[in-house]
Write a protein that holds these residues in place. Structure first.
Motif, PDB file in Angstrom:
ATOM      1  N   LEU A 187       0.829  -1.200   0.000  1.00  0.00           N
ATOM      2  CA  LEU A 187       0.000   0.000   0.000  1.00  0.00           C
ATOM      3  C   LEU A 187       0.867   1.254   0.000  1.00  0.00           C
ATOM      4  N   ALA A 188       1.954   1.250   0.770  1.00  0.00           N
ATOM      5  CA  ALA A 188       2.856   2.407   0.810  1.00  0.00           C
ATOM      6  C   ALA A 188       3.431   2.684  -0.572  1.00  0.00           C
ATOM      7  N   LYS A 189       3.834   1.625  -1.257  1.00  0.00           N
ATOM      8  CA  LYS A 189       4.401   1.784  -2.601  1.00  0.00           C
ATOM      9  C   LYS A 189       3.351   2.305  -3.578  1.00  0.00           C
ATOM     10  N   THR A 190       2.125   1.803  -3.445  1.00  0.00           N
ATOM     11  CA  THR A 190       1.042   2.251  -4.315  1.00  0.00           C
ATOM     12  C   THR A 190       0.717   3.720  -4.086  1.00  0.00           C
ATOM     13  N   LEU A 191       0.665   4.122  -2.826  1.00  0.00           N
ATOM     14  CA  LEU A 191       0.370   5.517  -2.516  1.00  0.00           C
ATOM     15  C   LEU A 191       1.412   6.453  -3.122  1.00  0.00           C
ATOM     16  N   SER A 192       2.698   6.062  -2.988  1.00  0.00           N
ATOM     17  CA  SER A 192       3.755   6.911  -3.530  1.00  0.00           C
ATOM     18  C   SER A 192       3.828   6.843  -5.046  1.00  0.00           C
ATOM     19  N   THR A 193       3.182   5.850  -5.634  1.00  0.00           N
ATOM     20  CA  THR A 193       3.097   5.793  -7.095  1.00  0.00           C
ATOM     21  C   THR A 193       2.200   6.912  -7.615  1.00  0.00           C
ATOM     22  N   PHE A 194       1.085   7.132  -6.924  1.00  0.00           N
ATOM     23  CA  PHE A 194       0.127   8.155  -7.363  1.00  0.00           C
ATOM     24  C   PHE A 194       0.446   9.541  -6.815  1.00  0.00           C
ATOM     25  N   LEU A 195       1.010   9.593  -5.601  1.00  0.00           N
ATOM     26  CA  LEU A 195       1.395  10.879  -5.020  1.00  0.00           C
ATOM     27  C   LEU A 195       2.709  10.695  -4.271  1.00  0.00           C
ATOM     28  N   PRO A 196       3.830  11.068  -4.907  1.00  0.00           N
ATOM     29  CA  PRO A 196       5.133  10.887  -4.256  1.00  0.00           C
ATOM     30  C   PRO A 196       5.149  11.478  -2.850  1.00  0.00           C
ATOM     31  N   GLN A 200       5.494   7.431   2.298  1.00  0.00           N
ATOM     32  CA  GLN A 200       6.377   7.686   3.434  1.00  0.00           C
ATOM     33  C   GLN A 200       5.593   8.252   4.620  1.00  0.00           C
ATOM     34  N   ILE A 201       4.644   9.146   4.317  1.00  0.00           N
ATOM     35  CA  ILE A 201       3.803   9.702   5.375  1.00  0.00           C
ATOM     36  C   ILE A 201       2.948   8.601   5.997  1.00  0.00           C
ATOM     37  N   TYR A 202       2.435   7.693   5.161  1.00  0.00           N
ATOM     38  CA  TYR A 202       1.668   6.540   5.651  1.00  0.00           C
ATOM     39  C   TYR A 202       2.523   5.694   6.596  1.00  0.00           C
ATOM     40  N   ASN A 205       6.700   8.594   8.479  1.00  0.00           N
ATOM     41  CA  ASN A 205       7.889   9.422   8.321  1.00  0.00           C
ATOM     42  C   ASN A 205       7.522  10.669   7.504  1.00  0.00           C
ATOM     43  N   TRP A 206       7.097  11.707   8.215  1.00  0.00           N
ATOM     44  CA  TRP A 206       6.640  12.925   7.558  1.00  0.00           C
ATOM     45  C   TRP A 206       7.782  13.654   6.860  1.00  0.00           C
ATOM     46  N   PHE A 207       8.946  13.659   7.457  1.00  0.00           N
ATOM     47  CA  PHE A 207      10.077  14.380   6.860  1.00  0.00           C
ATOM     48  C   PHE A 207      10.398  13.823   5.472  1.00  0.00           C
ATOM     49  N   ASN A 208      10.561  12.487   5.389  1.00  0.00           N
ATOM     50  CA  ASN A 208      10.863  11.866   4.099  1.00  0.00           C
ATOM     51  C   ASN A 208       9.723  12.050   3.113  1.00  0.00           C
ATOM     52  N   GLU A 255       8.291   1.815   0.480  1.00  0.00           N
ATOM     53  CA  GLU A 255       8.203   0.403   0.851  1.00  0.00           C
ATOM     54  C   GLU A 255       9.192   0.064   1.959  1.00  0.00           C
ATOM     55  N   THR A 256      10.423   0.559   1.824  1.00  0.00           N
ATOM     56  CA  THR A 256      11.466   0.284   2.813  1.00  0.00           C
ATOM     57  C   THR A 256      11.117   0.869   4.179  1.00  0.00           C
ATOM     58  N   LEU A 257      10.637   2.098   4.193  1.00  0.00           N
ATOM     59  CA  LEU A 257      10.280   2.742   5.457  1.00  0.00           C
ATOM     60  C   LEU A 257       9.141   2.013   6.161  1.00  0.00           C
ATOM     61  N   THR A 258       8.229   1.443   5.373  1.00  0.00           N
ATOM     62  CA  THR A 258       7.131   0.682   5.964  1.00  0.00           C
ATOM     63  C   THR A 258       7.654  -0.593   6.613  1.00  0.00           C
ATOM     64  N   LEU A 259       8.581  -1.266   5.942  1.00  0.00           N
ATOM     65  CA  LEU A 259       9.181  -2.476   6.516  1.00  0.00           C
ATOM     66  C   LEU A 259       9.947  -2.144   7.796  1.00  0.00           C
ATOM     67  N   LEU A 260      10.651  -1.022   7.796  1.00  0.00           N
ATOM     68  CA  LEU A 260      11.383  -0.597   8.991  1.00  0.00           C
ATOM     69  C   LEU A 260      10.425  -0.251  10.131  1.00  0.00           C
TER      70      LEU A 260
END
Length: 283
Positions: A187-196, A200-202, A205-208, A255-260
């Motif tokens: 889901l994180a990867k999909t969200l950043s696909t449509f809105l970079p 990361q916010i999901y 990590n708001w800063f990233n 995706e990486t930040l979600t796994l972390l």
């Protein structure tokens, strides 16, 4: 001290070859934390006493010594030899618990699970079942498999407290795991696909997320503006060399930040439960 122990080895060698003097020397070295030297003496004993009924003990001590030295693969092999040399099934099963614990320490959770699962639910001896269940619980905690860990802990408690109290303690100990809500990397990867940046916010990590949104937005604008202005070469170059690179990185980063995030959440829960298990007093 080491030189003294070597001198003792040569002095007692004739007796060690024919009796328990070698084992006593090896035990003394082990207790003194001279693990390499103790391994040498245990092996010397086995070499000169191949028919001894204490080979299982020597192999087991070698396993402990290697484990103390953090040579876990050698420790696992030694425990395997101890199991093969064990005088009876009960002793072999006790050593299998040592093998399972060492497999956990080495990070080989699948091997540990295979060993401990069988002992926990099918062994004939209650004390073996109890120990195996507890270590199986710990193994499943390290794997973040909470329902399996909870079941193993409940099985452990059956052998040390009455069943009703055991279920209560198990529920209270693993209560936090019922409310674990992990993030979805897909889901994180999909969200950043449509809105970079949204992935990361999901992931918390708001800063990233804001950084990805600003950079990708700026590069996208730069590429689009060049094309609109008729600078097609610059626009294509900006798109493929800059925007596309950061856009793909943004999706991977989400995706990486979600796994972390999930790893951190699970580890915090695991540490809390393991700390409780370490200090809880079982009747």
């Amino acid at each position: 001290m080491f030189i003294i122990s070597i001198l003792i080895s040569f002095i007692t060698y004739p007796l060690a070859a024919y009796g328990d003097a070698a084992l006593e020397l090896a035990d003394d070295l082990y207790k003194g934390q001279y693990y390499e030297e103790s391994i040498t003496e245990y092996k010397r004993y086995m070499f000169f006493n191949p028919g001894s009924d204490r080979l299982d003990y020597a192999f087991r001590q070698i396993g402990y010594a290697y484990r103390q030295n953090h040579e876990l693969e050698k420790s696992i092999r030694a425990f395997g030899n101890a199991i093969a040399a064990a005088k009876n099934d009960s002793l072999a099963d006790e050593i299998k618990i040592d093998l399972g614990v060492t497999a956990i320490a080495s990070g080989n959770y699948e091997k540990a699970e295979a060993i401990l699962l069988k002992l926990a639910y099918f062994d004939k001896h209650y004390n073996i079942k109890a120990k195996a269940s507890l270590y199986l619980c710990i193994n499943m905690i390290y794997k973040y498999e909470w329902s399996e860990a909870r079941a193993a802990y409940a099985n452990y408690l059956k052998y040390i407290v009455d069943e009703a109290n055991g279920v209560y303690l198990s529920d209270s100990l693993f209560l936090a795991t019922a409310d674990i809500h992990l993030k979805s990397p897909r889901l994180a990867k999909t969200l950043s696909t449509f809105l970079p940046g949204s992935g990361q916010i999901y992931a918390g990590n708001w800063f990233n997320g804001l950084n990805a949104l600003i950079i990708n937005g700026g590069l996208g604008y730069l590429a689009g503006d060049s094309i609109i202005e008729g600078n097609y070469a610059d626009g294509i170059l900006n798109y493929f060399m800059l925007f596309l690179r950061y856009y793909r990185g943004n999706r991977h980063n989400a995706e990486t930040l979600t796994l972390l995030y999930n790893e951190k959440y699970n580890k915090r829960t695991a540490d809390s439960i393991l700390e409780t298990i370490r200090f809880i007093k079982h009747e």
